[in-house]
Structure formats: C-alpha cells, structure tokens
Design an enzyme around this catalytic site. Sequence first.
Site, PDB file in Angstrom:
ATOM      1  NE  ARG A  50      -3.816  -2.103   2.478  1.00 37.24           N
ATOM      2  CZ  ARG A  50      -4.681  -2.275   3.470  1.00 37.24           C
ATOM      3  NH1 ARG A  50      -4.631  -1.496   4.537  1.00 37.24           N
ATOM      4  NH2 ARG A  50      -5.584  -3.244   3.406  1.00 37.24           N
ATOM      5  CG  ASP A  52       2.647   5.853   2.833  1.00 37.10           C
ATOM      6  OD1 ASP A  52       1.717   5.076   3.089  1.00 37.10           O
ATOM      7  OD2 ASP A  52       3.668   5.952   3.529  1.00 37.10           O
ATOM      8  CE1 TYR A 112       8.115   1.134  -1.670  1.00 38.95           C
ATOM      9  CE2 TYR A 112       8.856  -0.824  -0.501  1.00 38.95           C
ATOM     10  CZ  TYR A 112       7.835   0.016  -0.898  1.00 38.95           C
ATOM     11  OH  TYR A 112       6.541  -0.264  -0.539  1.00 38.95           O
ATOM     12  NE  ARG A 203       7.877   9.789   2.963  1.00 40.76           N
ATOM     13  CZ  ARG A 203       6.674  10.274   3.239  1.00 40.76           C
ATOM     14  NH1 ARG A 203       5.596   9.525   3.053  1.00 40.76           N
ATOM     15  NH2 ARG A 203       6.541  11.505   3.697  1.00 40.76           N
TER      16      ARG A 203
END
Length: 252
Positions: A50, A52, A112, A203
């Site tokens: 999911r 962001d 990522y 992040r």
Amino acid sequence: MQRWKLTLEYDGTNFAGWQSQSDGKGVQDTVERAIMAIEGELRRTHAAGRTDRGVHATGQVIHVDLAKNWAPFRLQEALNAWLRDLGPVSVREVEAVPDSFHARFSAQARGYLFRMVDRRPPLTLELGRVWRVSQDQDVDRMQEAANYLLGTHDFTTFRDADCQAKSPIKTLSRFELRRVEGVFGPEIQARVQARSFLHRQVRSMMGTLSEVGRGKWSPEDVRDALEARDRKRCGPVAPSDGLYLTDVFYDL
C-alpha cells in the site's frame, strides 16, 4: 473466474496512495474503474504494498479475479486503453496465475528505489519525482551509516506512529547508495530490499541518512539511534517524492 497478476507503473504525485479512498483518489480506485469498464462489474484488487500518498511505482504487483475469458495481451491493451483517460497508471505486464497466488501474502521480498539530488537550483522537469536537498551529500558516509541498518533489527526508531505492523522487527537484505548520472543530471540513488517494511520506514531512514550526508550526524549516530528503539531519535522524514516501489519477488 481466472486470477490475474498485473504489474503496474504509476506516478503517485496526485494520488492519495494506493488504497481506495472515499473520494476515489486512490490508485486502486483508478485501476478498479478501468477493470469495471471492461468487465461490466466491480472486481476488487489486492496489492503487494500500500504505497503512501505521493509514492510512485514501476513494479507494483496486484491480483484480481476476472470472469471474462481474456487473452493476456488483450487484457493488457484493454486496461491501458481505459487508464489513458483515467490517470497516470499503466499495466506493464499481465500473467494468469493460480488461485493460490496472492499479491501481498505470496511476496517473498519487496524492493524500493529512493532518488535524491543535492543541488541549489529548484527542480523543474523532475519536480515531484525526486527529493532535492540543497546541501552537498557525502554518499560514502551515507553508505557507511546504511550498513548499520542491514540485517535483522528492531526498527522502532524508523517506524511511523501510525504504523499498524504487529512487530517492529524487520530484515533488510539490501541497502545500497550510489551517485549516478541520471537523465537530467547527477543524482543519488538508494536501493533497499526486505521481505516487508514498516510504515514510512524507507523515508524515515533516508531522511536520517541525509543528516549524515551533510555532516550533521556521524554514521555511528545512526547506529545509536537504531539501537535506542525510540522514534524520537529518528532524523527528519524524507518526502514521498523520491520513493518508488520497483520490485516484488515471488516463487512462481
């Protein structure tokens, strides 16, 4: 019903994240509108992650069960024909899979990419797609700090307050940073891989590593922050602009 595995690419800038929203501004809403257009009924999708608000993807994986007898190429073409007018989403790959496949629970690892540039001038062409920091970054020191995060740890320090994961313990199998020549000039790219991540973990880690890159933190400060298991010890959280879900790995 046939279960399909779809690999998606999307620009998350104007989406409220992957998950369906009451105002219809989730990536999931856009994809399900396209599926409804070709199937005639609502078909629920399930994603590997999911992402962001504002996070992009080049390799998001979803699955969906469809009633019509589609050929893979025709399904891909039909969905992309509708998506062109619905939002910046593209179906890159289509594959028929057994009913036992689940985009989220069958995933063995996720990868990522985080992109950043260290320059004074504002961004134009890459605005919203890369994090600009105005101070020069020492990538070697950032990598030294990132090495402390490799392996299995309690990542409470890098866990968002709204994280719903049952455990803060995660295993990072890859965390590589390097300076590369991008399409629009030099940039710093970080590649991170794990079976799963905590909410905003990447992040949080990248914002903290940037403190090392500009000399405010030492690599050992990152180690100490990790070992403290205290969210207050985390550095600034990097914006979503530079984050991309690039890979989801399965044993198929």
